[in-house]
Design an enzyme around this catalytic site. Structure first.
Site, PDB file in Angstrom:
ATOM      1  N   HIS A 112      -2.723   3.388  -2.090  1.00  0.00           N
ATOM      2  CA  HIS A 112      -2.425   4.486  -1.494  1.00  0.00           C
ATOM      3  C   HIS A 112      -2.179   5.720  -2.225  1.00  0.00           C
ATOM      4  CE1 HIS A 112       0.307   7.664   0.872  1.00  0.00           C
ATOM      5  NE2 HIS A 112      -0.165   6.602   1.936  1.00  0.00           N
ATOM      6  N   ASP A 189       4.991  -0.742  -5.394  1.00  0.00           N
ATOM      7  CA  ASP A 189       4.758   0.210  -4.142  1.00  0.00           C
ATOM      8  C   ASP A 189       5.246  -0.794  -3.011  1.00  0.00           C
ATOM      9  OD1 ASP A 189       4.280   1.482  -1.914  1.00  0.00           O
ATOM     10  OD2 ASP A 189       2.278   2.087  -2.402  1.00  0.00           O
ATOM     11  N   LYS A 215       9.680   3.222   7.320  1.00  0.00           N
ATOM     12  CA  LYS A 215       9.034   2.047   7.774  1.00  0.00           C
ATOM     13  C   LYS A 215       9.517   0.917   7.890  1.00  0.00           C
ATOM     14  CE  LYS A 215       5.208   3.736   4.647  1.00  0.00           C
ATOM     15  NZ  LYS A 215       4.111   4.624   5.607  1.00  0.00           N
TER      16      LYS A 215
END
Lengths: 398, 144
Positions: A112, A189, A215
């Site tokens: 990302h 991550d 999330k």
């Protein structure tokens, strides 16, 4: 499962964009609301009852987070704004100070943007080198390719646990062991993994883990940076001000508080952190095992059904996981997504913040389906029914 | 305009766009235009001689609305003076923002007269015009 707990799911939407953010169960909303209606106060400040309640609740979430990822101490848990903020803090507050010219940081092209851009800037500022692990034919990281990328100059490896477009799960435990053996800092991550799978920082040999509350059923604007205590103690706070200092004088003598408080300047997102604690409880009440089992069944069903759709190109066919990236041949990803929206089906179209993944998968834009435990086979059936009407994608376009 | 005619014009311009493909000529101004909130990415080239847009072409990857709007814009602007191009932009934006506009100036661009009903598509229809605005020095707010 548990759909009745999510008020938004009764509005008729079919939400397949969980990689972007998750829906919230009512208990999370209540938790936010209660902070404002019953015990509003700042954290770490006063001596009155409500302020003590806030302190207690806020710090309780630190302990819950510690348990969630099996870290050794509450001191290793820093509340941030989110995964991006967490990775930036490690990059600029810690890694920046230990790297010297020509040192290497290893990432992949499937990361990302938040796990690429901080490193690209450091590379420029400090004359260090960002290296990309070549991905295999399924766009995965292999230990062999990783070992071939590591050199004596490698100081940092920073990887997503689960990637956000391909959705593959990296062999984090083995990579963690390699980093430990070779004295390389290992940053993970966890934005796409912690909501779905147990991430045990000790078992996986992770030095820093970044993830976001929103999330995993929690509110936006709250994230976590886990760091091993000995490293966190060396982080140079990037934001200075109230709450994080212990003393300062006009002559410029400044003393910061100890970690993690030193890294949480200013009034934090108090209600967000407290509600995040409720989200952790909620997830653990269901249990990661049950979530995994259900999501596995659901994603197998999704892949099986999608495979039968005409003209579909799936870019991560060989990957097991709850993310599917696809296009309907002959249609631009955004046109497909806008078409699905007409049936209240929410998918994401684009490059999903992984702009250099294009160099690996040879396609710039895709539609992405990302599942969570509240999705159902019936919703997948509806998606398939609509995708089978693909000749209508450009009908009623205006 | 009849919805089926509109759809056909859009599809024709999407599937067989006019002036698609860039050319290697330094006398053209080249502008990249991409929408910060979406994924369309277009390069548009303009040749301007004595205050007249004498040629234009484009390339890139974009959705059906952006691509068709660019194709139609290509046809509309070739031959226009800078002032006429500004008039076109003004009327086109007025249509998209539901303000009074002159249909005669817009011609085929009228296919987007109901795009305001889809806020997520309005930006797509405006995309090629963002680059035209820069090329002709269109000042924001001079249409209000």
């Amino acid at each position: 499962m548990n759909r009745e707990d999510f008020p938004i799911l009764s509005t008729g939407i079919i939400y397949f964009d969980n990689g972007a953010t998750s829906m919230k169960p009512k208990c999370i909303l209540d938790e936010v609301s209660e902070y404002y209606s019953k015990y509003t106060a700042n954290a770490h400040r006063g001596d009155y009852d409500n302020s003590l309640i806030v302190d207690e609740k806020y710090e309780e979430v630190r302990t819950k987070t510690k348990k969630l990822i099996n870290s050794k101490s509450d001191k290793e848990i820093v509340f941030t704004k989110g995964t991006t903020d967490s990775i930036n803090l490690v990059a600029n507050g810690f890694i920046k100070d230990i790297l010297v010219e020509n040192d290497e940081i290893i990432i992949t092209k499937a990361e990302h943007a938040s796990n690429i851009l901080p490193w690209l800037r450091l590379a420029k500022e400090k004359n260090i080198i960002v290296k990309y692990i070549p991905l295999n034919e399924n766009n995965e990281v292999t230990i062999e390719n990783l070992l071939n990328t590591i050199s004596e100059k490698t100081k940092v490896i920073s990887l997503a646990h689960i990637t956000n477009v391909i959705g593959d799960t990296r062999p984090i435990k083995e990579i963690g062991q390699i980093c430990k053996d070779k004295g390389i800092y290992f940053i993970v991550d966890g934005a796409q993994s912690v909501p779905h799978i147990k991430a045990d920082v000790q078992e996986l040999n992770i030095d820093f883990l970044a993830f976001s509350a929103h999330k995993m059923l929690g509110p936006t604007g709250v994230g976590v940076l886990y760091g091993k205590e000995e490293y966190l103690e060396k982080i140079n706070p990037q934001v200075l001000g109230g709450g994080m200092n212990s003393t300062f004088t006009s002559a410029g003598e400044v003393k910061y508080k100890s970690i993690p408080t030193a890294l949480e300047a200013g009034t934090p997102n108090i209600e967000g952190v407290i509600a995040f604690g409720r989200a952790i409880d909620y997830l653990l009440e269901i249990g990661y095992e049950k979530i995994n089992e259900y999501e596995k069944e659901l994603s197998e069903y999704l892949r099986e059904k999608l495979n039968l759709v005409r003209n579909i190109e799936i870019y991560n066919k060989e990957i097991e996981g709850s993310i599917v990236a696809f296009n309907i041949k002959g249609y631009f990803a955004q046109d497909t997504a806008v078409f699905l929206n007409k049936y209240k089906i929410c998918v994401r179209a684009g490059n999903h913040c992984a702009k250099i993944l294009e160099e690996e998968i040879n396609v710039k834009n895709t539609c992405r389906i990302s599942l969570y435990f509240y999705n159902t086979k019936e919703e997948i059936d509806k998606l398939i029914e609509v995708l089978n009407k693909q000749e209508e994608i450009l009908d009623n376009i205006v | 305009m009849d919805p089926i005619i509109k759809r056909n014009i859009i599809l024709e311009n999407y599937q067989n766009p006019e002036k698609k493909g860039l050319i290697d000529d330094n006398s053209y101004l080249k502008m990249n235009t991409n929408n910060e909130s979406c994924i369309d990415n277009l390069d548009i080239m303009y040749k301007i001689e004595n205050g007249i847009i004498t040629d234009a072409c484009f390339d890139g990857e974009a959705c059906a609305i952006s691509t068709s709007a660019t194709s139609i814009m290509m046809k509309k602007i070739i031959g226009l003076s800078i002032e006429e191009a500004k008039e076109l932009i003004k009327n086109y934006e007025n249509m998209l923002y539901e303000r009074p506009y002159n249909e005669n100036i817009l011609g085929e661009l009228m296919v987007y007269d109901e795009i305001y009903k889809q806020p997520n598509r309005k930006k797509c229809a405006l995309l090629p015009f963002e680059s035209l605005k820069k090329v002709v020095g269109y000042e924001e707010n001079n249409d209000n």
